[in-house]
Every structure is written in C-alpha cells, then in structure tokens.
Design an enzyme around this catalytic site. Structure first.
Site, PDB file in Angstrom:
ATOM      1  N   ARG A  19       0.875  -1.178   0.000  1.00 44.27           N
ATOM      2  CA  ARG A  19       0.000   0.000   0.000  1.00 44.27           C
ATOM      3  C   ARG A  19       0.903   1.217   0.000  1.00 44.27           C
ATOM      4  NH1 ARG A  19      -3.894   3.093  -1.426  1.00 44.27           N
ATOM      5  NH2 ARG A  19      -5.534   3.644   0.067  1.00 44.27           N
ATOM      6  N   GLY A  20       0.897   1.967  -1.099  1.00 39.84           N
ATOM      7  CA  GLY A  20       1.852   3.041  -1.315  1.00 39.84           C
ATOM      8  C   GLY A  20       1.892   4.075  -0.216  1.00 39.84           C
ATOM      9  N   GLU A  21       0.740   4.528   0.233  1.00 43.82           N
ATOM     10  CA  GLU A  21       0.720   5.621   1.210  1.00 43.82           C
ATOM     11  C   GLU A  21       1.271   5.189   2.571  1.00 43.82           C
ATOM     12  OE1 GLU A  21      -3.785   5.550   2.977  1.00 43.82           O
ATOM     13  OE2 GLU A  21      -3.539   6.346   0.949  1.00 43.82           O
ATOM     14  N   ASP A  22       1.302   3.889   2.832  1.00 45.32           N
ATOM     15  CA  ASP A  22       1.825   3.393   4.105  1.00 45.32           C
ATOM     16  C   ASP A  22       3.340   3.197   4.092  1.00 45.32           C
ATOM     17  OD1 ASP A  22      -0.701   3.320   5.070  1.00 45.32           O
ATOM     18  OD2 ASP A  22      -0.953   1.148   4.976  1.00 45.32           O
ATOM     19  N   THR A  23       3.847   2.630   3.017  1.00 44.74           N
ATOM     20  CA  THR A  23       5.225   2.105   3.083  1.00 44.74           C
ATOM     21  C   THR A  23       6.125   2.479   1.910  1.00 44.74           C
ATOM     22  OG1 THR A  23       4.491   0.057   2.016  1.00 44.74           O
ATOM     23  CG2 THR A  23       4.516   0.094   4.434  1.00 44.74           C
ATOM     24  N   ARG A  24       5.585   3.182   0.892  1.00 48.33           N
ATOM     25  CA  ARG A  24       6.404   3.413  -0.307  1.00 48.33           C
ATOM     26  C   ARG A  24       7.702   4.142   0.018  1.00 48.33           C
ATOM     27  NH1 ARG A  24       5.121   3.631  -5.536  1.00 48.33           N
ATOM     28  NH2 ARG A  24       2.883   3.898  -5.195  1.00 48.33           N
ATOM     29  N   GLY A  52      -8.553   3.994 -10.031  1.00 40.18           N
ATOM     30  CA  GLY A  52      -9.603   3.222 -10.684  1.00 40.18           C
ATOM     31  C   GLY A  52     -10.016   2.026  -9.859  1.00 40.18           C
ATOM     32  N   GLU A  86      -4.323  -7.557  -6.451  1.00 40.93           N
ATOM     33  CA  GLU A  86      -2.957  -8.083  -6.533  1.00 40.93           C
ATOM     34  C   GLU A  86      -2.816  -9.344  -5.692  1.00 40.93           C
ATOM     35  OE1 GLU A  86      -0.209  -4.055  -7.178  1.00 40.93           O
ATOM     36  OE2 GLU A  86      -0.106  -5.193  -5.312  1.00 40.93           O
TER      37      GLU A  86
END
Length: 1144
Positions: A19-24, A52, A86
């Site tokens: 999840r990008g906003e958590d760990t990117r 999307g 995913e």
C-alpha cells in the site's frame, strides 16, 4: 521449490505488493534498494495512482512473470482494491504456477490478516458493493495469513528485518539461475561442476582454478560464472588476457586496473610492492569476486591475488590458465580440467556457425560429421571452421575437408589456418595487419586506436565485420575488437611461413633487415622492439627506409634509436607511424604524408613537424606528447580530418596556430602540462570537441574565447592560476576538474548537468552555485585544499545519484547541508577540516555506505542516524579532538569491522553495547577499552604503550581472535621497557589458553604480532646484530631444545615499511630433500605506522601442526629453524629467540 517454478523463465525475481501511502517511502524503498543491490531483479510499481476500480492487465502480467511475490501487509492494505486484486492474483499464481509468496507483517499481525481483524474488518466493509469479489479477497487474506513470513515486531528495527529478508531470499534466488547463455554450447554441465568448486554457500575466502588448452572454453566458463554471481559481491573485477596485458603493460598497470575496479580508486603506483600493499590492506574488509583469465606467470598470482588473507570473508577468486601446476601452486586441489566437447555437442556448435542453426541441414549431415571429427571437440576450432564453411556449396566443402584431413590431428593451429585460407586477398591482408598489430602494440589502448583507424578506412574497414563473422575476430565485454591468442598464433605462423618479408617484428629479423639480408622492398609492417640494440651505430637507417616503398605500418619501441643522426627519409606509403623518442628535429621534407592516418611521436626531439607546409588530409590521430623541443604547433588547416590531438607535457610550447580554432572534426584536445603557453586561439568552429584538457597550463592567462557552438564539450580539465572566470557557454559539461585555479572566483550558473566535479586548490572560491546540483545528476564530488570555501549548497544534500563525496583540507569550511541523501554511496570521506563541527543527518538509502571517514575535523557529535548505516564496515574518526560522545545507535552497525578513534581527546567512553558488534575486528584506540564489553571478534588493536601494558592480560584472555597489536606513541620508551612488555605478554600466554577457539567461529589463534614504531631499538635479547640484511636466516637448535616447558619462538625484524610474508620452517635431521619439513606462512602488515619493528610470537603448537609430514618424528628430530622473506627486498635486521616457561 517445485519443478515448475525452478524451470520457468521469469522476467522478474520478485514482485512487490504494498500500500503506497503506508510504506512506499520507508520500508518498501529500503527493501527495493537492498534487493537490487544483491542483483535480485524486482518489480515495484511506482507509477500507479490507484484511482480506478480495476487493476491493469500489465500489473497482473508482472505478477505472473515473477518467481517470488513479497506482500507487505500494512494497516490500510485492504482499503485499496488494487492491493486486494494483486493479492488474489498472487494466491492464484501460488496455486497454479507454484509462485513463492513471502508475507511481511509491517504494522499488523499474522492473526489480523488470517482472521481479518481490525483494521482490516473496517476496510472490507467499504467494499460491500461487490460481495463476490470480497469473498475472493477474504479467501486470499486467509491463505496469506497462514504462510510463515516476517513480522516486524520480531525485529529490532526495519533495517534488521530487511537484512534478514534479503539474506533469506538471496540463496533461494540462486537456485533459479538466469537462463544459461544460448551462445555457449556444450558448457552447461561443466559450468555446474565449477560452480560446486566455488561453494557459494561458504563464508570463507575461496580460490579455484580452471585449466585447459587454448581455445577449449576456459574464458567462457569463467565469464559465465562471473556474470552469474557478480551481484552477490561488494565489488567485482574480470581481468581478461592477463598474460598478454602483463607482458605489454607490466604488473603495476595491472594492479592499477584492479584497484580501480575493486576499490574505486584511481592511483598511480611506483612499484609492484606498493600495489600489493594497497590491495592487501584495503581489500581485507571487502567481499569481492575477482576473475583473472589466462594466468601464465607466478608473479601475476603473487602480486594480484596473494593470499586468502588479502580478501574479505566470502570473497571468490577464479583463475584460468593453460599451466596446471601454476594453478595448483595457488589453489591446491580446487582445479577443474575443462573437457573437450562430446560429438553431439561439437556438432551443435559447428552447426551454429556453419548453418546458423542448431543442427546441420540434412544433406550436409555426413560432411558436417567429418569436419567435427577432425576438429577434435575444441570449441575454438569448431567456431572458426564452422564460420569458414558458412554459405559454401558441397564441392567447396569437400575441397576444404580434403585439406583438413591432411593436417595432423594435434595440429590445432593448422586447422584454424583453413579459415584463413578461405579468405580472399584483401581479407587476408587485413587479417594479417590486425594480427601484426596485436603482436606489436605496446598497450591495449594502442591496439584499439589502430583497429578503429582501420575500421575507418573506406577501402577495407567494412571487411572487419566479415572477419568477426568468420570468428577470426570477436567483441569483448568492453565492446572492443579482440583476437584470440590462438588465432594470433596462427596468424604469426602464416606470416613467418608465407609472408615472411612483409611483416617483421622479431629482433633477429630486424637485425637481418638492417644488415641487408631481407628484401626491403616487400616490407609492409615493421616493429623494432623496445630497447633493441643496433650493433653498428653507422647503419644508414634513412637509406634502408628509402628502399621500403611498400611500408605502411612503422612501430618503434622506446629508446631504440640512440643515434643523434637525423632521419632524412621515410616512405610516403606510411599510414601509421608510432615512434616514441623520434630522434630528429623534424620529419623529412621528402616525406609526403597523404596516406598517413596516425602519427604518434611522443617524447620526440621535434622542434617543428615540418620545415614546409604538408597536406595531411587523412590524418585522424596526432600525438606529440612530451616533445620538449616543440615551441609552436603546426598549421592545423593542413589536417581537415584531425579528431584527436595530444600535446600533453610539451613544456616549452608557446604558440598554438590560430587554425586550431577551426578544427571542425576535433573531438579530443589535450594541452595539459604546457606550462609556457599563455594564450589559445579563439574556438570558432569546434562543434565536435568533447574533451578539453588544460591542466597544469600554469601560464595560461584566460580561458579561450568560444565563438561558435560547443554543446558537445562534456569533459573539461582546467588548471591555471591566472584564470578568473569561465564562459557561460559551457552548459554541456558533464565532467569538470578545476586544479590550482587560485584566483577563480566563481563557477558559471549555466553549468547544471555535471556528473563529476573535482576542485583542487581553488582558494578564492567561497561558495558553489546551487545550480551546479539542480539536475541531481552528480555522481562524484571531490574538493581539496579550498581554504576560501565556507559552506556548501544545501542542494548537495539531495544528490541521490551521488556515489563519491570527498572533502579534504578545507580549513574554513564550517557547514555542510543539514542532511545527506545518497542512493548507492561508495565513498564518503571528510578530513582535515577543523572548523566543520556538525555532521549532517543521514536520510534515504545512505545506509549502504561501506566506509565513512571524518578524521581531523571539528565534529562534536555524531547524529543518531548513523545507526542507519547498516552496511558500514569502517568508521574513521581519527583526530576528532572535539568529539565528546558517540550515539548508542552506533551499536546497530552489525557489519562494522573497523572503528578508528585515535587522538579523540575529549571522547570519554564508547557506547555501553559496543560488545554487540560481533564483526568488529579492528579498534583504535585502547583508551575506552573495558573487558566487559570488548568486541569478541577483535583481530587488530591500536594502543598507547602504557595502556597496552596495563591491558595486555585482559586482551589476550578475552579476545579470542586478537592477533595484531600496534603500539603507538612510545615516546621515550626504552628497549628494556619493551622487553618488559614482551615478557608480560609471554606470562599471560602461560596463564591462559593461547589457542582457545573462538566460541562462535571455532577458529584458533595461531600466532601474535606486535608492532612498534621504528624509534624503538630492537631489544638485546633478540641478538639483534646476528642477522643483518639477509632474506633467509636460520639458527641451529640444541639437540634437546624441545621440552614440555618450551613455549615457542620470538621472531623480530625491522625496520621495514613493507608488508612482509615470512615462511618459518622446521628442518628435520638427515632429510636433504626436506620431505619432513614443517612450514608455517606468516603475514605481517600494518595500516597505520610506517616504518615499524615487528615482533612475532609463534607458539610451538602452531609450528608443530603446520603443513608438512612429521609421521614418526618427535620435536628433537628437528635441528634447524629457517625463516625466509618471500617478498620484500628491504634491508632489515633480524633476531630469533626460543622461549621457555621458566624464563618467561
């Protein structure tokens, strides 16, 4: 791992789901970098916006093309439909494609995932609009939660978790080796056998040998292994054709290449021993892969790879050679003999070159088998012969086979010769020219230039591609054209047998030529070897050259013509002239250089090129380096196609012809070291110029005026104390070196795209423009001796591509950027800048930095973020007198091996948990030592004499691996006090188990080495004056020298500044062939004091258990101790003493 996953060819090693906003920007960023550094190809979707409802087909395909899927579960993972899709597809691939799934539980527990506890319960409730999908997603969560993974709460921090994860994945990824290169036929099973010798799972240093005849495939096997495993190492070097490079360039040149490759240092060495010392001392901490191809001399092994102790743990050394005994002498039994190809493998390789297919055409099968039979399974012969048959009809095949049958079976060169016979006249001439140049060229660089010029020849340059197609030439890893040694040998044979008069390079042939025994009119290429001695000083060289009307290539070795006689004639047929030390003041007036494309007259006696104007319409390369008599340049208007011009070191050059500024084709211009040159002409039409070197132009008053477009100029090296400013038109620069520009006040803000910036001794520079760093392309930044510099721009701190940062002797530098972000740092070194009192916070991926040096700075404290440098192996804080404390986070540096703290006068203690650093093996200084928290793996310690004397007992007893003690700051310590120290050491050895094994690595300490500065006189108890300036010393042992109270031998030598390898040998009575001798090799080196006195304690147990056969012998059967110095030619003095418990 199942068969399906191990056999399929995958595009990616790993797919990362997160999840990008958590760990990117945190965990995922660091994990991705760690995976890539280990050569694990990872897919990380950086572009998706997750706006999307449906996941892209490309993303689903990426999941299917990965061998592993790493899923990072975070609190908001299930709130993203993309993440859920995913995961569902990953679980599907696990079931159907045997994909390996590795969950990471970031800020949630496995139970939360398995049972969809909060926060996942709330996330799933948001997706009620499609309950069918929700059920599928929940099922995927249940499956993933059952898989054993990595729970962040079980680790000290993120860095430890990432290290564990990558270390675990890495060997699994090795089991799925990238597809074997299709271009290499019949070698797969042999590569696997050599792989087993490498034993990649072992953490020791391992050397292996690959042995076989020329052309059998040694290089190919070594290259496949090197490319396969290179990403597992901190650095790697593939040194090809080392025998030839050694012969042409010497050992110091080879060492410089290795140092540049493995250490990233560009050094100029003065001797082989200096290079050996640097390699030994600096590689000791580094895990490297070092491949040396075609070893043919013991010196190459001795000075390039030395001993296993040179290299860091886990290093691998791969050697190839035709001489089996040479390999055995270095790697023992770890030698693989390369086998000839089987008949089927040979047929496939031959077919690949003869038909461009895997197997022969049906109606050519029988003919192909005949050829393969005569090639004898040798890959090189099969390639060359196959290429010769390509495109020919059956009649031509039969003619060639008929000739092949007449060649003796073992005559490999004769078989290769058939490929030459199939060439037409022009192709043969070109091949023989290249073979001659490969023999004649003094360096690889020279050969590359020659071949490039041949390629540009409009009449025959295109034929080089044809020779490559015929396997007579090939392209190496550096994209250079090369000729295999055996192909060159075949070419030599052809020249000697059929073209003997055309190409001459052997000393005896040169002698006969100048004595009139050869037909000079037929000579096309001539090499007069370096240091060739002409017996008759009265030889009329010019008259002999006059008869060589076909001469095209003339190469003269250094210091060949010692005569002061002028050269009055050269043939106008010449295309290449390479004549270092050319003896005349000009080229002959009669010489018409219309065919000349290369003219190299470095270190010549030239005063002018010609006394009259000459047209050089084909000249591309002009090299007049270090021509000390040259005061003005020729008219470059006569050279319209000139591309490279070197006038380096022409110290008396005062005038450059204005036509230089109109050289449209010129790409390279070097005027470095032209110290009398005050002015350069306007650069009017020099749009092709890419490299301009003006270093050490100490009289140059101003930078040349640029009138036209010079956007291609990418490299500028400048060194003049008179230049105040640079023009704004240098916006295309990528590399900039400013050296000794003492009054240069600023750098133009138009220079924005630098990748390399080096500044030396520019004292008027107070600051650097922010624009220099705006493009974030900078990879290397070095600044030395800039006393006017007060601060560096903040934009330097965000140079993510920066790999090399070095600051030295900037006395007034007070401020660095507040933080540093470097993605793949190799070097960060700041020294001798006493006003710099703060070191920046460390952000981003700087934690991959291997070494950090901050010596002799005003640093008061280290930021706690230093604990993020998880790959750091050396921290050098020597001379930081204002340093008060070290952060507790220092103890997070689990890879730290060397901590240097000498002369840190205000530092009172080390962090409490310093003993947790199990890798720490070198520590300076002893002031902070406490046996309770001493690093358990310490091997080397630097200490003041008095502190060491107080602590020696604790050191020997508590540090199982400590074997080197460097005593510094001895002051007025007497020889008697040194004796006291040594005796105190021996008493400790009696009272403790000197050989006690390390409880972790089960490694015993064999000997102990104590260094003293050379101002300390060697103690009298060593009988110092007994052995002086000898490389081999020996003492006779008393018939009853051994008792149960005998401890061992003290050996003392010095003063010396060289690292020394010694061999101690116990010699048995009545054993002239030394079958029962016991040998022990010892290595002495110190990185910090030079020169030094070395005292070496060798316990009896060590020598008695050394290599050798002592079956049926007892100690008193041995009557002599011999010590030899295996390398190092210094004049040193020696002493030996036997030690018994009573005396100690």
């Amino acid at each position: 791992m199942s068969h399906a996953s191990s056999s399929k060819v995958c595009k990616y090693d790993i797919f990362l789901s997160f999840r990008g906003e958590d760990t990117r920007r945190t965990f995922v960023s660091h994990l991705y970098k760690a995976l890539e550094l280990r050569g694990i190809h990872t897919f990380k979707d950086d572009k998706r916006l997750e706006v999307g409802k449906s996941i892209s087909a490309e993303l689903l395909k990426a999941i299917e093309e990965a061998r592993f899927a790493v899923v990072i579960f975070s609190k908001s993972y299930a709130s993203s439909r993309w993440c859920l899709e995913e995961l569902a597809h990953i679980i599907k691939c696990k079931k159907e494609l045997d994909q390996i799934v590795i969950p990471v539980f970031y800020d949630v527990s496995p139970s939360d995932v398995r049972h969809q506890n909060p926060p996942f319960a709330d996330s799933f409730s948001q997706h009620r609009d499609d309950m069918e999908k929700v059920q599928r997603w929940r099922g995927a969560f249940v499956e993933a939660g059952k898989i054993s993974g990595y729970h962040l709460l079980n680790f000290k921090d993120e860095a430890e978790c990432i290290k564990k994860l990558v270390d675990d994945i890495f060997p699994k990824s090795l089991q799925i080796i990238s597809p074997f290169p299709e271009s290499i036929v019949g070698m797969k099973s042999q590569v696997e056998k050599v792989t087993s010798l490498l034993d990649m799972e072992s953490n020791d240093v391992r050397s292996i040998g690959i042995w076989g005849m020329g052309g059998i495939g040694k290089t190919e096997i070594a290259n496949v292994l090197h490319q396969r495993y290179r990403h597992q190492f901190e650095a790697d070097c593939f040194l090809g054709d080392v025998g030839k490079l050694h012969q042409k360039n010497g050992l110091t040149w080879l060492q410089q290449v290795v140092i540049r490759k493995l250490l990233g240092e560009k050094l100029t060495l003065t001797s082989e021993h200096e290079g050996m010392n640097i390699l030994k001392n600096m590689l000791h901490w580094k895990k490297v892969l070092f491949t040396i191809d075609d070893v043919n001399h013991q010196e190459q092994l001795e000075f390039l790879v030395g001993e296993p102790e040179w290299f860091g743990r886990g290093s691998r050394i791969i050697l190839t050679a035709r001489d089996k005994h040479l390999l055995i002498s270095h790697v023992g039994d770890n030698v693989y003999k390369v086998q000839l190809l089987s008949e089927d493998e040979a047929l496939e390789l031959f077919s690949k070159h003869a038909f461009k297919e895997k197997s022969p055409k049906e109606d050519f099968m029988e003919l192909s088998r005949q050829v393969v039979k005569h090639a004898g399974g040798l890959p090189l012969a099969l390639k060359v012969l196959g290429s010769s048959f390509y495109g020919r009809d059956k009649k031509q095949w039969r003619d060639i086979i008929s000739r092949l049958k007449r060649i003796p079976h073992k005559d490999i060169l004769g078989k290769l010769r058939l490929s030459f016979d199939c060439l037409d006249k022009d192709e043969k001439e070109l091949f023989l020219d290249i073979a001659f140049l490969d023999i004649a060229c003094l360096t690889r660089y020279d050969f590359d230039i020659y071949v490039e010029l041949l390629q540009r020849d409009p009449n025959r340059g295109f034929l080089i591609d044809y020779l490559i197609e015929k396997s007579l030439l090939s392209i190496d890893l550096n994209n250079s054209i090369v000729m295999h040694n055996m192909i060159r040998e075949m070419g030599e044979n052809v020249i000697r047998e059929e073209y003997a008069n055309s190409r001459i390079w052997l000393s005896e042939e040169v002698c006969d030529l100048f004595k009139g025994k050869w037909i000079t009119e037929k000579v096309e290429s001539l090499l007069i070897p370096k240091d060739y001695y002409f017996e008759d000083d009265l030889v009329d060289y010019s008259n002999i050259f006059k008869r060589m009307q076909c001469l095209q290539i003339l190469i003269i070795g250094d210091e060949t013509f010692s005569s002061n006689g002028a050269i009055t004639y050269l043939p106008s047929s010449l295309r290449f002239i390479d004549w270092p030390g050319y003896p005349s003041i000009s080229l002959p007036e009669s010489f018409e250089p219309s065919q000349l494309s290369m003219l190299c007259l470095c270190r010549s006696r030239l005063v002018e090129l010609w006394p009259i104007s000459k047209k050089l319409s084909n000249l591309i390369h002009l090299d007049l380096r270090e021509s000390l008599g040259l005061t003005k340049t020729p008219n470059f208007g006569d050279m319209p196609n000139l591309e490279t011009l070197s006038l380096e070191g022409c110290v008396n050059l005062e005038e450059v012809h204005p036509s230089l500024g109109h050289c449209r084709m010129l790409t390279y211009l070097c005027l470095s070291g032209c110290r009398k040159l005050k002015k350069l002409p306007k650069f009017v039409c020099m749009e092709s110029l890419e490299h301009l070197d003006l270093v050490e132009c100490t009289s140059l008053q101003e930078f040349p005026e640029i009138c036209g477009d010079m956007q291609r100029l990418s490299i500028l090296n400048l060194g003049s104390p008179w230049i105040r400013s640079l023009p704004p038109s240098l916006s295309g620069l990528r590399q900039l070196l400013l050296a000794d520009c003492e009054i240069l006040e600023s750098i133009p803000e138009t220079i924005r795209n630098l990748s390399d910036l080096s500044i030396f001794n520019c004292n008027k520079l107070a600051t650097l423009p922010n624009s220099l760093f705006e493009s974030q392309q900078l990879k290397s930044f070095s600044i030395h001796q800039c006393s006017g510099l007060v601060k560096l721009p903040s934009s330097l701190g965000v140079q993510k591509k920066l790999r090399w940062l070095e600051i030295d002797r900037c006395e007034n530098l007070k401020k660095l950027p507040s933080s540093i972000q470097m993605e793949s740092p190799q070097k960060l070194r700041i020294s001798n800048s006493p006003k710099l009192d703060t070191f920046p916070e460390i952000n981003g991926d700087v934690h991959y930095l291997p070494q950090l040096t901050l010596k002799f700075t005003g640093i008061r404290e280290m930021p706690s973020s230093i604990g993020n440098l998880s790959y750091l192996s050396e921290l050098n804080l020597t001379g930081c007198e204002d340093l008060v404390t070290l952060p507790d986070s220092l103890c997070n540096l689990m890879n730290l091996r060397s901590l240097l703290l000498s002369w840190c006068k205000r530092l009172e203690k080390l962090p409490e948990n310093i003993g947790d650093l199990h890798q720490l093996s070198s520590l300076a200084s002893l002031e902070f030592w406490h046996k309770r928290y001493g690093p358990p793996n310490l091997e080397e310690l630097f200490a003041d004499y008095h502190l060491a004397l107080k602590s020696i007992r604790g050191l020997v007893i508590n540090c199982f691996k400590l074997c080197r003690l460097v005593i510094s700051d001895c002051g007025a310590v007497s020889s008697e006090q040194v004796n006291v120290f040594l005796q105190h050491f021996l008493r400790t050895c009696i009272q403790c188990d000197f050989h006690r094994r390390d409880p972790f690595l089960r490694k015993k300490r064999d000997s102990f080495l104590i260094f003293f500065p050379d101002q300390v006189r060697i103690p009298e108890l060593f009988n110092y004056d007994r052995f002086i300036n000898q490389k081999v010393i020996s003492i006779d042992l008393n018939p009853s020298w051994y008792t149960d109270k005998f401890m061992g031998f003290w050996l003392c030598y010095g003063p010396t500044g060289l690292d020394t390898k010694l061999n101690a040998t116990l010699i048995c009575k009545s054993d002239p062939e030394r079958k029962y001798s016991l040998k022990y090799d010892m290595y002495g080196y110190s990185r910090f004091i030079d020169p030094f006195i070395c005292c070496w304690y060798i316990p009896f147990e060590t020598l008695w258990n050394a290599s050798g056969n002592k079956e049926g012998k007892n100690p008193n059967d041995y009557y002599m101790l011999e010590v030899s110095q295996l390398y190092g030619s210094e004049e040193v003095c020696w002493g030996i003493r036997l030690e018994y418990e009573k005396e100690a």
